[in-house]
Structures are given as C-alpha cells and as structure tokens.
Design a protein around this motif. Structure first.
Motif, mmCIF file in Angstrom:
data_model
loop_
_atom_site.group_PDB
_atom_site.id
_atom_site.type_symbol
_atom_site.label_atom_id
_atom_site.label_comp_id
_atom_site.label_asym_id
_atom_site.label_seq_id
_atom_site.Cartn_x
_atom_site.Cartn_y
_atom_site.Cartn_z
ATOM 1 N N GLY A 190 -4.103 1.371 -4.062
ATOM 2 C CA GLY A 190 -4.980 1.001 -5.625
ATOM 3 C C GLY A 190 -5.853 2.259 -5.714
ATOM 4 N N ALA A 191 -5.341 3.506 -5.112
ATOM 5 C CA ALA A 191 -6.283 4.968 -5.201
ATOM 6 C C ALA A 191 -6.173 5.096 -6.708
ATOM 7 N N ALA B 29 -6.739 -4.138 -2.656
ATOM 8 C CA ALA B 29 -6.618 -2.816 -2.896
ATOM 9 C C ALA B 29 -7.579 -2.114 -2.486
ATOM 10 N N PRO B 30 -7.628 -1.578 -1.140
ATOM 11 C CA PRO B 30 -8.751 -1.271 -0.472
ATOM 12 C C PRO B 30 -9.027 0.342 -0.769
ATOM 13 N N TRP C 162 0.810 -1.353 -0.042
ATOM 14 C CA TRP C 162 -0.104 0.024 -0.036
ATOM 15 C C TRP C 162 0.937 1.123 -0.059
ATOM 16 N N PRO C 163 1.932 1.376 0.844
ATOM 17 C CA PRO C 163 2.852 2.588 0.587
ATOM 18 C C PRO C 163 3.252 2.946 -0.721
ATOM 19 N N PHE C 164 3.538 1.951 -1.382
ATOM 20 C CA PHE C 164 4.097 2.146 -2.772
ATOM 21 C C PHE C 164 2.996 2.469 -3.856
ATOM 22 N N GLY D 294 0.513 2.157 -8.532
ATOM 23 C CA GLY D 294 1.988 2.252 -8.337
ATOM 24 C C GLY D 294 2.848 2.625 -9.695
ATOM 25 N N TYR D 295 2.418 2.173 -10.747
ATOM 26 C CA TYR D 295 2.897 2.518 -12.006
ATOM 27 C C TYR D 295 1.932 2.843 -13.059
#
Length: 422
Positions: A70-71, A135-136, A64-66, A287-288
C-alpha cells in the motif's frame, strides 16, 4: 461500533489517571494533546502477541509483494481523529484536520474509534505483535468530525471533512460513521466519486432484534461501497442493517485493534469491516496505480467470495471481500465507470461463457462446406467415368470384374472403398 475488552485489562482507577497526568504535566515538553483538549482516552494495557482471526482469514501479507503493502496511498479516515502515538501507527499518520475544535491536525482521539479504524487500514508490523493492518505502508489522513461515535454526528461536518480529504489528495475515503441524509453530504460524496476516489462506508447497525428500514448514509449513496461486518464463522451479526446499500461483507466482529498511545483493544461492527475494505482498496490502488476508482470498487466486488443469499444479497452484498483474488485475478469485465458500485452486474462466474458454443458453430459450418464440395467432386468424377465406360466410385464392381486386394492397406485395385468411421 461496539467496543469490548474481554480479557484485556482497562484502566479503572480514575485517581491513578489523574495522578499520572499531574506528574506528567509538570515535566517539560510532556504535555499530552488529549489532556490539553479536555479528554482522556482509555488506553489498552495488553499487547496482542497471537495472530487475530481476521489476519488469518484475509492473510494480507500474501498481497503485499504485488502492492508494496500500500505504499504511497493516502487514506482519509473521517472519524473521531487518530492518535498517532501508538508504535504501530508511528509514521503512518500525516497531519490532518480537526473540525470539532476548529484547530489542530486531527491527531487527537478521545474515543479511540478513529484510531482503531486507522490501525486496521495501516497498522505497521511490530516485533512480538500478532496484529497488523491490511496495507501497512499506506498513509492515514485523519479527519476529526466527531468527539464520539453516537447518533448526534453532524452530517454537514462530515461533508466538510470529505471535501477537505478531496483537496488533500486522498484516493480512498473511509467513513465508519452513519448519519442522516443531507444535501451537503450527498454533494460531497458525489464529487469524491466523480474525481475517482474510492469511498467506503459502514453499512450500519441496528439494535439487537431490530430491523432498520431504508439506508444509512453515506453508505446509501450511489458509488459508495457499503460494508457489513461478519464474525469468525462468516455470519453477519443479529440486529444488523440489511438492505440494497450493502455491497460487501468483511471481518468486523471482535476485531483486535490498537488503542490510543499503547496496547490493544477489541471493537466490533460494520465500521471495523469498512476499515478492512478500505485497506484492501489501498492495496489495489498501489498495485494498479492507473486503475480508476470505479474500477477498484468493481474489482473488489467481482472477486468477492460467495456468501449466503447469492449475488448482492441484502445481508452480504456481493460476498466476502478477498484482497488476494482482487489483486491477482488477471482479467475482469469493465470497468463501467457509469455504473455506481451499488448497482453492478453479477460476478463474472455467474455469466455463461459462450466462447465454446461459438467455436462449435464455426467448426460445424466448415465441415458442412467440405462435405458439400466432396459430394460435388464425386458426382462430376462419376459422370466422367460413366461416359468412359468405367465403374462409378463407391458403387459395386461390374459383373466379371477381378479384384486384386492389397492386404497391407485394404485397398483394391479398380475401386476405392469409402472409409468408415472408426
């Protein structure tokens, strides 16, 4: 796609359900869309406070930090609809489409299957609850194409759902259903892959003891990530559907999921495993954000943990999905967008690294050139010394020659001792 309750309590008194329904129907604004549609979903009554085994295995919170959990990523769930009333799906489910009734926004689930799938992808953390999705902060687009998970699902309706998801900007499409090959479905999937959408599908299941042949669809189409389920011991279930359509393995047996409206229940099967991979893909997409869909699929495949059978086995594909490795591994070969996900090269670890050998060849060449130059220089010098009456370097001293040795350096005046390897 097997559902079980185990120790979870199920509402078993139909009369009680009807009575409660009659009471609620008389309250202003209390109309339930499921009742209005003529279906009553089984509702979980227990809250899972412990951490399920799949959450312990995958530890998605490390990623999640990276990826901001999933935002901003839209995941279309082509399924039986998604019930958005559960607290862990509150705010996670956008208005979708209902292709079964021809009206509605897809946020209706008579079977609970699509709700379970959505929760594994984007279930929100809740105080006192051990379960959480991969991915909350991702958003779910519900695409209702079936009222139940059975063998009578219309592939043309699934194709329509995929095309709707493409038009609405989904970057991941999860299909936890299997249907027969169909021209319209094949075309819709091909268009989704061409537009850079990650398409994830269940690799299918057979009856216990059976060995199905061929490929289920849409997992069997090029460019689709076909996912098979494993249990807590890492083993694929007996009576599964092995084949070349299997690209990845993921937790899928005895999976804790949310139930419509409230509580939790248990589902098992490749359809739940596909949801786990879709959630992992959502983390990568966040993240990417500039990574193409084919590259996302490749990254998931090339960073998978080894599984029995070696790379791309018929039972486990390229291995167990590992979202953390997929996120933090800095460099991977590819992307090779022209190669479909089901026909990728072996993982990078299986390829020989020739960089050390290449460097050795260069060093050996330099040393050889230096040796040749040294020999030539000595030869020229010796000829000059011989012409002047002196002693060639490296040769024995002439008769009657007196040597003065400097003990501190080991060097004698009059000639140089060649150094020996120490």
């Amino acid at each position: 796609m097997r559902r079980s309750y185990g120790g979870l309590r199920r509402i078993s008194h139909a009369g009680l359900v009807v009575l409660v329904g009659l009471i609620l129907s008389g309250l202003p604004g209390a109309a339930d869309p499921a009742r209005a549609a003529g279906c009553v979903s089984a509702t979980g009554t227990d809250t899972i406070t412990h951490r399920p085994w799949a959450n312990r295995w995958l530890a998605p919170e490390r990623v999640w930090p990276f990826s901001q959990a999933g935002a901003g990523v839209k995941v279309a769930v082509v399924d039986t609809g998604v019930d958005a009333q559960h607290a862990q799906l509150n705010g996670a489910v956008q208005p979708g489409i209902d292709l079964v009734q021809g009206r509605g926004d897809g946020r209706l689930d008579c079977a609970g299957h699509g709700t379970a799938v959505a929760s594994l992808i984007a279930g929100r953390p809740t105080s006192g609850v051990g379960f959480v999705g991969m991915a909350p902060r991702a958003q779910i687009l519900p695409v209702r194409v079936a009222e139940r998970v059975a063998n009578d699902i219309d592939p043309n309706r699934v194709a329509q759902g995929i095309r709707w998801a493409i038009a609405k900007g989904a970057t991941i499409i999860n299909v936890s259903l299997t249907v027969a090959d169909h021209k319209a479905l094949r075309s819709a999937v091909a268009d989704a892959v061409k537009q850079g959408i990650v398409v994830v599908a269940t690799a299918g299941e057979g009856s216990t003891g059976s060995t199905p042949t061929g490929s289920p669809f849409p997992a069997g189409y090029d460019g689709v990530l076909g996912v098979r389920s494993t249990g807590e011991d890492g083993a694929a279930p007996t009576g599964g559907w092995p084949g070349a359509h299997v690209d990845l393995a993921a937790p899928g047996e005895k999976m804790i999921t949310v139930a419509p409206m409230l509580g939790h229940t248990v589902w098992s099967g490749g359809d739940m495993a596909a949801a786990v991979v879709s959630g992992s893909a959502a983390l990568l997409r966040a993240g990417y954000p500039k990574l193409a869909g084919a590259a996302v699929a490749e990254r998931l495949i090339l960073t998978a943990d080894p599984a029995p059978g070696g790379p791309h086995s018929t039972s486990y594909g390229y291995g167990y999905v590992n979202p953390y490795r997929a996120m933090v591994t800095p460099e991977l070969p590819g992307p090779v967008a022209s190669r479909p996900a089901g026909h990728l090269p072996p993982p990078a670890a299986d390829r020989p690294d020739t960089r050390v050998a290449d460097a050795s060849i260069v060093v050996a060449g330099v040393l050889l050139a230096a040796t040749i130059l040294l020999v030539l220089a000595l030869s020229v010098n010796n000829r000059r010394r011989a012409a002047a009456g002196g002693q060639p370097i490296g040769g024995p001293p002439a008769a009657g020659t007196t040597l003065e040795v400097r003990r501190s350096t080991g060097v004698a005046r009059g000639w140089q001792r060649p150094r020996r390897p120490t």
